[in-house]
Scaffold this motif. Sequence first.
Motif, PDB file in Angstrom:
ATOM      1  N   ASP A  35       0.966  -1.313   0.385  1.00 56.67           N
ATOM      2  CA  ASP A  35      -0.478   0.290  -0.499  1.00 56.67           C
ATOM      3  C   ASP A  35       0.580   1.647   0.581  1.00 56.67           C
ATOM      4  OD1 ASP A  35      -2.558  -1.127   0.091  1.00 56.67           O
ATOM      5  OD2 ASP A  35      -2.298  -1.579   2.418  1.00 56.67           O
ATOM      6  N   THR A  38       4.530   3.675  -4.454  1.00 56.32           N
ATOM      7  CA  THR A  38       4.203   5.493  -5.585  1.00 56.32           C
ATOM      8  C   THR A  38       4.629   4.518  -6.372  1.00 56.32           C
ATOM      9  OG1 THR A  38       7.036   5.859  -5.047  1.00 56.32           O
ATOM     10  CG2 THR A  38       4.559   6.541  -2.810  1.00 56.32           C
ATOM     11  N   GLU A  39       4.221   6.606  -7.352  1.00 53.18           N
ATOM     12  CA  GLU A  39       4.544   5.824  -8.724  1.00 53.18           C
ATOM     13  C   GLU A  39       6.518   5.809  -8.818  1.00 53.18           C
ATOM     14  OE1 GLU A  39       4.097   8.465 -12.814  1.00 53.18           O
ATOM     15  OE2 GLU A  39       2.760   9.513 -10.946  1.00 53.18           O
ATOM     16  N   GLY A  97      -0.209  -5.343  -0.535  1.00 57.52           N
ATOM     17  CA  GLY A  97      -1.056  -4.741  -0.607  1.00 57.52           C
ATOM     18  C   GLY A  97      -2.768  -4.757  -0.372  1.00 57.52           C
ATOM     19  N   GLN A  98      -3.432  -4.214  -0.394  1.00 62.18           N
ATOM     20  CA  GLN A  98      -4.895  -3.869  -0.590  1.00 62.18           C
ATOM     21  C   GLN A  98      -5.083  -4.604  -2.456  1.00 62.18           C
ATOM     22  OE1 GLN A  98      -7.398  -4.299   1.669  1.00 62.18           O
ATOM     23  NE2 GLN A  98      -5.581  -4.355   3.295  1.00 62.18           N
ATOM     24  N   GLU A 100      -7.403  -3.629  -4.585  1.00 67.00           N
ATOM     25  CA  GLU A 100      -7.686  -2.718  -5.261  1.00 67.00           C
ATOM     26  C   GLU A 100      -6.265  -1.610  -5.838  1.00 67.00           C
ATOM     27  OE1 GLU A 100      -9.027  -2.977  -2.345  1.00 67.00           O
ATOM     28  OE2 GLU A 100     -10.179  -4.329  -2.499  1.00 67.00           O
ATOM     29  N   LYS A 101      -5.335  -1.556  -4.870  1.00 71.14           N
ATOM     30  CA  LYS A 101      -4.193  -0.223  -5.536  1.00 71.14           C
ATOM     31  C   LYS A 101      -3.176  -1.840  -5.666  1.00 71.14           C
ATOM     32  CE  LYS A 101      -0.330   2.022  -4.072  1.00 71.14           C
ATOM     33  NZ  LYS A 101      -0.001   2.841  -2.770  1.00 71.14           N
ATOM     34  N   GLN A 104      -4.155  -1.911  -9.546  1.00 73.43           N
ATOM     35  CA  GLN A 104      -3.944  -0.628 -10.570  1.00 73.43           C
ATOM     36  C   GLN A 104      -2.184   0.082 -10.393  1.00 73.43           C
ATOM     37  OE1 GLN A 104      -4.361   2.636  -8.071  1.00 73.43           O
ATOM     38  NE2 GLN A 104      -4.741   4.497  -9.976  1.00 73.43           N
ATOM     39  N   TYR A 105      -1.232  -1.044  -9.287  1.00 76.23           N
ATOM     40  CA  TYR A 105      -0.295  -0.728  -9.474  1.00 76.23           C
ATOM     41  C   TYR A 105       0.597  -1.899 -10.300  1.00 76.23           C
ATOM     42  CZ  TYR A 105       1.153   3.038  -6.626  1.00 76.23           C
ATOM     43  OH  TYR A 105       0.530   4.969  -6.421  1.00 76.23           O
ATOM     44  N   TRP A 108      -0.416  -0.682 -13.813  1.00 80.01           N
ATOM     45  CA  TRP A 108       0.901   0.512 -14.268  1.00 80.01           C
ATOM     46  C   TRP A 108       1.827   0.233 -14.450  1.00 80.01           C
ATOM     47  CZ3 TRP A 108       0.526   5.168 -10.496  1.00 80.01           C
ATOM     48  CH2 TRP A 108       0.820   6.053 -10.967  1.00 80.01           C
TER      49      TRP A 108
END
Length: 148
Positions: A35, A38-39, A97-98, A100-101, A104-105, A108
């Motif tokens: 979680d 970062t980018e 991480g959860q 959802e995140k 997404q990551y 990405w």
Amino acid sequence: MRVVLQRVKQASVTINEQVVGMINQGYLLLVAVRDEDTEADLDYLVHKITKLRIFEDEQGKMNLALPDVAGQILSVSQFTLYAQTRKGNRPGFSLAGQPEKAAQYYDWFNQKLRATGIEVATGQFGADMAVALVNDGPVTILFDTENK
């Protein structure tokens, strides 16, 4: 983020007896997200992975990067890279991480890898996958953005 990179001669991922991703020479990446990522962590990993020189040149030295050998990537999400094993015999996964995140990551991360011009195949986030590979070397490298 944690990424286990394995240099492979070929690799594939199968879901429900159907191949969903396959590569020839390149990298199998096992990818886990926290979680706190970062980018900047994504950018760091994309740079390190695409510039990593672990393919042999004409003299047999690890001196060539993935683009130099027209290599491909098979990226597979694997939250178990954050397993905690200190207590008991059943691992804990609270550091992962959860979903959802992490999803997404993971997406990405793969988009950023593709943006460098490298062909990227993937598994399916959260699926039960069978991963097959022919390890080359073997060469296995661990990346952890907590230890840049």
